[in-house]
Design a protein around this motif. Structure first.
Motif, short mmCIF file in Angstrom:
data_model
loop_
_atom_site.label_atom_id
_atom_site.label_comp_id
_atom_site.label_asym_id
_atom_site.label_seq_id
_atom_site.Cartn_x
_atom_site.Cartn_y
_atom_site.Cartn_z
N MET A 1 -6.59 -6.43 -5.79
CA MET A 1 -7.38 -5.77 -4.70
C MET A 1 -7.95 -6.71 -2.96
SD MET A 1 -7.08 -2.67 -4.75
CE MET A 1 -8.39 -1.82 -4.27
N ALA A 2 -8.18 -8.13 -3.93
CA ALA A 2 -9.27 -8.66 -3.04
C ALA A 2 -8.23 -9.10 -1.99
CB ALA A 2 -9.95 -10.01 -4.02
N ASP A 3 -6.75 -9.70 -2.29
CA ASP A 3 -6.41 -9.80 -0.71
C ASP A 3 -5.49 -8.88 -0.26
OD1 ASP A 3 -4.51 -9.70 -3.06
OD2 ASP A 3 -3.47 -11.06 -2.80
N TRP A 4 -5.60 -7.48 -0.92
CA TRP A 4 -4.90 -6.40 -0.54
C TRP A 4 -5.04 -5.91 1.44
CZ3 TRP A 4 -6.09 -1.69 2.00
CH2 TRP A 4 -4.54 -0.75 1.88
N ALA A 5 -4.25 -5.51 2.09
CA ALA A 5 -4.37 -5.37 3.17
C ALA A 5 -3.24 -4.42 3.39
CB ALA A 5 -3.60 -6.23 4.06
N PRO A 6 -3.42 -3.97 4.90
CA PRO A 6 -3.01 -2.19 4.76
C PRO A 6 -1.57 -2.63 5.55
CG PRO A 6 -4.58 -2.24 5.98
CD PRO A 6 -4.26 -3.25 5.61
N ILE A 7 -1.55 -3.97 6.19
CA ILE A 7 -0.50 -4.71 7.37
C ILE A 7 0.20 -5.77 6.44
CG2 ILE A 7 0.32 -5.22 9.89
CD1 ILE A 7 -0.55 -2.63 9.67
N ALA A 8 1.37 -5.78 6.11
CA ALA A 8 2.00 -7.42 5.57
C ALA A 8 1.80 -7.83 5.86
CB ALA A 8 3.35 -7.01 4.75
N LEU B 1 10.33 -5.88 -2.17
CA LEU B 1 10.22 -4.80 -3.21
C LEU B 1 7.98 -5.21 -2.93
CD1 LEU B 1 9.70 -4.04 -6.76
CD2 LEU B 1 8.96 -6.33 -6.76
N LYS B 2 7.32 -5.07 -2.45
CA LYS B 2 6.52 -4.43 -2.17
C LYS B 2 6.51 -3.91 -0.68
CE LYS B 2 3.45 -8.55 -3.40
NZ LYS B 2 2.70 -9.01 -2.66
N ALA B 3 6.82 -3.76 0.16
CA ALA B 3 7.70 -3.17 1.24
C ALA B 3 8.27 -1.44 0.54
CB ALA B 3 9.16 -3.54 2.05
N GLY B 4 9.19 -1.53 -0.29
CA GLY B 4 9.67 -0.32 -0.64
C GLY B 4 8.12 0.64 -2.30
N SER B 5 6.96 -0.08 -2.10
CA SER B 5 6.09 0.93 -2.27
C SER B 5 4.63 1.08 -1.91
CB SER B 5 5.61 -0.10 -3.33
OG SER B 5 4.44 -0.17 -4.01
N ILE B 6 4.41 2.28 -2.09
CA ILE B 6 3.57 3.07 -1.24
C ILE B 6 2.39 2.54 -1.09
CG2 ILE B 6 2.36 4.19 -2.72
CD1 ILE B 6 3.13 6.89 -0.23
N ASP B 7 1.98 1.91 -2.14
CA ASP B 7 0.36 0.83 -2.57
C ASP B 7 0.98 -0.87 -1.93
OD1 ASP B 7 1.28 0.59 -4.43
OD2 ASP B 7 -0.70 1.56 -5.46
N GLN C 1 14.36 5.17 0.50
CA GLN C 1 14.49 4.44 1.24
C GLN C 1 13.35 4.24 2.29
OE1 GLN C 1 18.31 2.81 3.06
NE2 GLN C 1 19.77 3.77 1.07
N LEU C 2 12.19 4.56 1.31
CA LEU C 2 10.39 4.71 2.68
C LEU C 2 10.29 2.91 2.47
CD1 LEU C 2 9.07 7.49 2.10
CD2 LEU C 2 10.32 6.92 3.50
N ARG C 3 9.95 2.44 3.67
CA ARG C 3 9.37 1.00 3.52
C ARG C 3 8.23 1.37 3.82
NH1 ARG C 3 13.03 1.27 0.93
NH2 ARG C 3 14.30 0.55 1.47
N PHE C 4 7.11 0.44 3.25
CA PHE C 4 5.95 0.51 3.89
C PHE C 4 5.27 -1.03 4.12
CE2 PHE C 4 6.93 4.03 1.20
CZ PHE C 4 6.14 4.96 1.60
N GLY C 5 3.96 -0.75 4.72
CA GLY C 5 3.68 -2.10 5.04
C GLY C 5 2.96 -2.80 6.88
N GLY C 6 3.99 -2.09 7.46
CA GLY C 6 4.23 -2.11 9.04
C GLY C 6 3.03 -0.57 9.50
N PHE D 1 0.43 0.17 4.48
CA PHE D 1 0.34 0.08 2.77
C PHE D 1 -0.62 1.23 2.60
CE2 PHE D 1 2.33 -3.89 1.96
CZ PHE D 1 3.19 -3.49 2.02
N ARG D 2 -0.97 2.49 2.01
CA ARG D 2 -2.20 3.63 0.68
C ARG D 2 -2.71 2.13 -0.07
NH1 ARG D 2 0.29 9.29 0.56
NH2 ARG D 2 1.27 9.12 2.41
N LYS D 3 -4.10 2.09 0.18
CA LYS D 3 -5.45 1.53 -0.93
C LYS D 3 -5.06 1.95 -2.46
CE LYS D 3 -9.91 -0.56 -1.26
NZ LYS D 3 -10.67 -0.73 -0.63
#
Length: 242
Positions: free
Chosen positions: A1-8, A14-20, A152-157, A162-164
């Protein structure tokens, strides 16, 4: 959680395919394909990647002249590259625009996103192919965002950040009785109380059974005597009638 950010900050399929950005297993085949891909940026592309914008969702009829007319409002443009099909020469609906100065790039990035050009709402972001470590393009199962709403949704852009993530380990432990020792002791004591109560109930029920049997027996004897009396009274009435 400490290094989490909405933009990769670094591309991970693997992370881009995850909603959070916290998934541990791929949920579609395209992610597997992107994880196994070995992609290197096109060496034939020239220009400063840190001064280049990526412009997508263009009308297929939009030309370089139209893009220059719109994006020159934000500053001096060094080069525009509208990506076209090698065989047909038709536009593929996206382009790269290189500015001469950084302030023009930042202004266009801030104001031009979702601008309508030729009846199409465009998407604007920084170029990622040469600036984001580990980048895998959409055609290989990677990429960010996209208009596809099923599979095939991609997140992090910028388009779909990403959602928290929601951290629920304590709630889960408490729900299943895996929390503090006091809760575990309470549940065990409660179990013993129920067992004791069941045993007491069984004993009291056993004690009541003989009483019920006696009451049933007494009731049967009374009914038998009543029937005998009724028969004797009937015979007496017959004798009187004679």
């Amino acid at each position: 959680m400490a290094d989490w950010a909405p933009i990769a900050k670094e591309y991970d399929p693997l992370k881009a395919g995850s909603i959070d950005g916290t998934d541990e297993e791929p949920h579609d085949r395209a992610i597997w394909r992107a994880m196994l891909a070995r992609y290197a940026p096109n060496k034939g592309v020239t220009g400063d990647a840190h001064l280049t914008l990526f412009v997508a969702r263009l009308n297929l009829q939009t030309t370089e002249e139209k893009l220059k007319e719109v994006f020159s409002r934000y500053g001096d443009i060094r080069k525009i590259r509208l990506v076209r099909d090698l065989v047909t020469g038709f536009s593929k609906g996206y382009a790269f625009i290189e500015y001469k100065e950084e302030h023009a790039l930042l202004k266009a990035h801030r104001d031009a996103n979702r601008l309508v050009i030729d009846q199409h709402e465009i998407f604007v972001d920084f170029e990622l192919e040469r600036t984001l470590k580990g980048w895998i393009p959409r055609r290989l199962g990677g990429g960010f965002g996209g208009k596809k709403e099923s599979g095939q949704l991609r997140f992090g852009g910028r388009d779909r950040p990403f959602r928290k993530p929601i951290n629920l380990p304590n709630m889960r432990n408490d729900f299943y009785g895996e929390g503090s020792s006091e809760k575990r002791n309470w549940s065990r004591e409660g179990t013993r109380d129920w067992r004791t109560r069941d045993r007491d109930h069984e004993r009291s029920r056993d004690k009541r059974w003989p009483e019920r049997e006696r009451s049933w027996a007494w009731g049967d004897g009374e009914r038998e005597r009543d029937s005998k009396d009724e028969r004797s009274r009937g015979r007496e009435r017959k004798d009187r009638d004679r």
